[in-house]
Design an enzyme around this catalytic site. Structure first.
Site, PDB file in Angstrom:
ATOM      1  N   PRO A   5       0.843  -1.199   0.000  1.00  0.00           N
ATOM      2  CA  PRO A   5       0.000   0.000   0.000  1.00  0.00           C
ATOM      3  C   PRO A   5       0.874   1.243   0.000  1.00  0.00           C
ATOM      4  CG  PRO A   5      -0.810  -1.587   1.605  1.00  0.00           C
ATOM      5  CD  PRO A   5       0.521  -2.092   1.124  1.00  0.00           C
ATOM      6  N   PRO A   6       0.499   2.283  -0.730  1.00  0.00           N
ATOM      7  CA  PRO A   6       1.365   3.460  -0.876  1.00  0.00           C
ATOM      8  C   PRO A   6       2.030   3.863   0.430  1.00  0.00           C
ATOM      9  CG  PRO A   6      -0.626   3.758  -2.145  1.00  0.00           C
ATOM     10  CD  PRO A   6      -0.794   2.467  -1.393  1.00  0.00           C
ATOM     11  N   CYS A   7       3.369   3.977   0.375  1.00  0.00           N
ATOM     12  CA  CYS A   7       4.115   4.227   1.611  1.00  0.00           C
ATOM     13  C   CYS A   7       4.343   5.707   1.868  1.00  0.00           C
ATOM     14  CB  CYS A   7       5.461   3.501   1.567  1.00  0.00           C
ATOM     15  SG  CYS A   7       6.611   4.139   0.326  1.00  0.00           S
ATOM     16  N   GLN A   8       4.026   6.585   0.904  1.00  0.00           N
ATOM     17  CA  GLN A   8       4.281   8.016   1.103  1.00  0.00           C
ATOM     18  C   GLN A   8       3.657   8.579   2.376  1.00  0.00           C
ATOM     19  OE1 GLN A   8       3.181   6.655  -1.679  1.00  0.00           O
ATOM     20  NE2 GLN A   8       4.174   7.473  -3.514  1.00  0.00           N
TER      21      GLN A   8
ATOM     22  N   PHE B 171       3.678   7.452   5.170  1.00  0.00           N
ATOM     23  CA  PHE B 171       4.444   7.093   6.356  1.00  0.00           C
ATOM     24  C   PHE B 171       5.941   7.325   6.189  1.00  0.00           C
ATOM     25  CE2 PHE B 171       0.692   4.459   5.803  1.00  0.00           C
ATOM     26  CZ  PHE B 171      -0.023   4.833   6.923  1.00  0.00           C
TER      27      PHE B 171
END
Length: 345
Positions: free
Chosen positions: A91-94, A96
């Site tokens: 899932p998109p890590c941006q 975090f």
């Protein structure tokens, strides 16, 4: 693992795809990117199905894995795949990551609610997602909510920070992995390496050359980097050193003209940026793996990927668990025994 194999030999041996040994086990890969996570599972004998919103990444996945990857923007409640044995994803890590300002669940790019929804609806034996290590620290409260929701769905949960360098990848890349399982789980053992593979093992044939279209750092870039490194109190320049594993590859330091960009120091004193193929090797993609799209798109696909060698180590543990499933669940201790009772959203 024996160090008698060169990195290239080991890479191509481990990530060889053989259609004759595919099992009936099906993996659903959400936010699949270019297929790094799926490639490891495919090499371990799984059938894979991917979902990815970016067209270039989805095309890369399909071209190389020859399994379907649907180019769609995922939504909660969406019909995906009948009865997957395993759900994996990044899932998109941006939300975090430090580069993404660590907004966590307040960030519209957060894909975890979709991932949890798929687990709730399809009830796989095992589900695994990968994210940046920042999720374990600044956004720990949100991680606790995720664990609590998975436990509410009758899953046991284990979390671990894993460094890819311990699994044959010539890169120091630490990421958080969260596993939800129904009966049992064992993390893959780190490879027994006398000496980890280095950046030089991966790119020794190109590191001192000037490839066609090479992009050199300009004097203004070098001046900017020098100021950044002085302010950061770097002991030595942050070049790629061929006698040690590379530092973490990210979208930011591969494709952007930034202060921490990855670069090679040439014998003539000039510095150049990595090529796409060099970056792919450092992320443990074999040379037969072809990326689709512009150079910037290809760099982003590589920087976002789970290293396939690490993915295969995880896939082998998943396969062993599914094929030797215990008759009764093992003892379980929650990673967050005093979790906050907050609604997940």
């Amino acid at each position: 693992m024996s160090n008698r194999l060169s990195y290239w030999e080991y890479l191509h041996q481990e990530l060889k795809l053989n259609a004759d040994i595919q099992s009936q086990l099906v993996v659903l890969d959400l936010f699949a990117g270019c297929g790094g996570f799926s490639l490891g599972f495919k090499a371990a004998g799984f059938q894979t199905i991917g979902y990815e919103m970016l067209a270039d990444a989805a095309a890369t996945y399909t071209r190389n894995l020859q399994d379907p990857c649907y180019c769609q923007t995922l939504e909660i409640g969406q019909d995906l795949c009948n009865h997957p044995d395993v759900i994996i994803g990044g899932p998109p890590c941006q939300p975090f990551s430090v580069g993404g300002l660590q907004k966590g669940p307040r960030d519209s790019r957060d894909g975890l609610p979709i991932f949890i929804d798929a687990i709730a609806r399809y009830q796989p034996e095992i589900a695994i997602f990968e994210n940046v290590r920042g999720m374990l620290y600044k956004n720990r409260q949100y991680l606790e909510k995720i664990v609590a929701e998975l436990e509410r769905l009758n899953y046991r949960v284990d979390i671990k920070l894993i460094n890819a360098v311990n699994y044959g990848v010539p890169q120091k890349r630490e990421r958080l992995f969260v596993v939800a399982y129904q009966t049992a789980w064992n993390w893959p053992e780190a490879e027994t390496l006398a000496i980890p593979y280095t950046a030089g093992d991966a790119i020794y044939d190109t590191a001192s050359t000037i490839p066609i279209g090479a992009k050199f750092l300009t004097p203004s870039m070098l001046e900017y980097i020098g100021r950044y490194e002085a302010k950061s109190k770097c002991v030595k320049p942050r070049d790629i050193y061929l006698d040690i594993p590379c530092r973490t590859l990210t979208c930011r330091n591969l494709s952007g003209a930034t202060s921490d960009m990855l670069r090679l120091l040439l014998p003539d004193g000039r510095r150049r940026r990595l090529t796409v193929r060099e970056a792919a090797r450092l992320q443990s993609f074999p040379d037969w793996f072809e990326l689709v799209g512009s150079e910037n798109s290809q760099f982003n696909q590589i920087g976002n990927a789970v290293p396939p060698l690490l993915a295969k180590a995880i896939a082998k543990s998943v396969k062993m668990t599914l094929e030797n499933k215990p008759s009764r669940p093992t003892d379980y201790f929650s990673p967050f025994p005093q979790q906050l009772k907050l609604p997940f959203a």
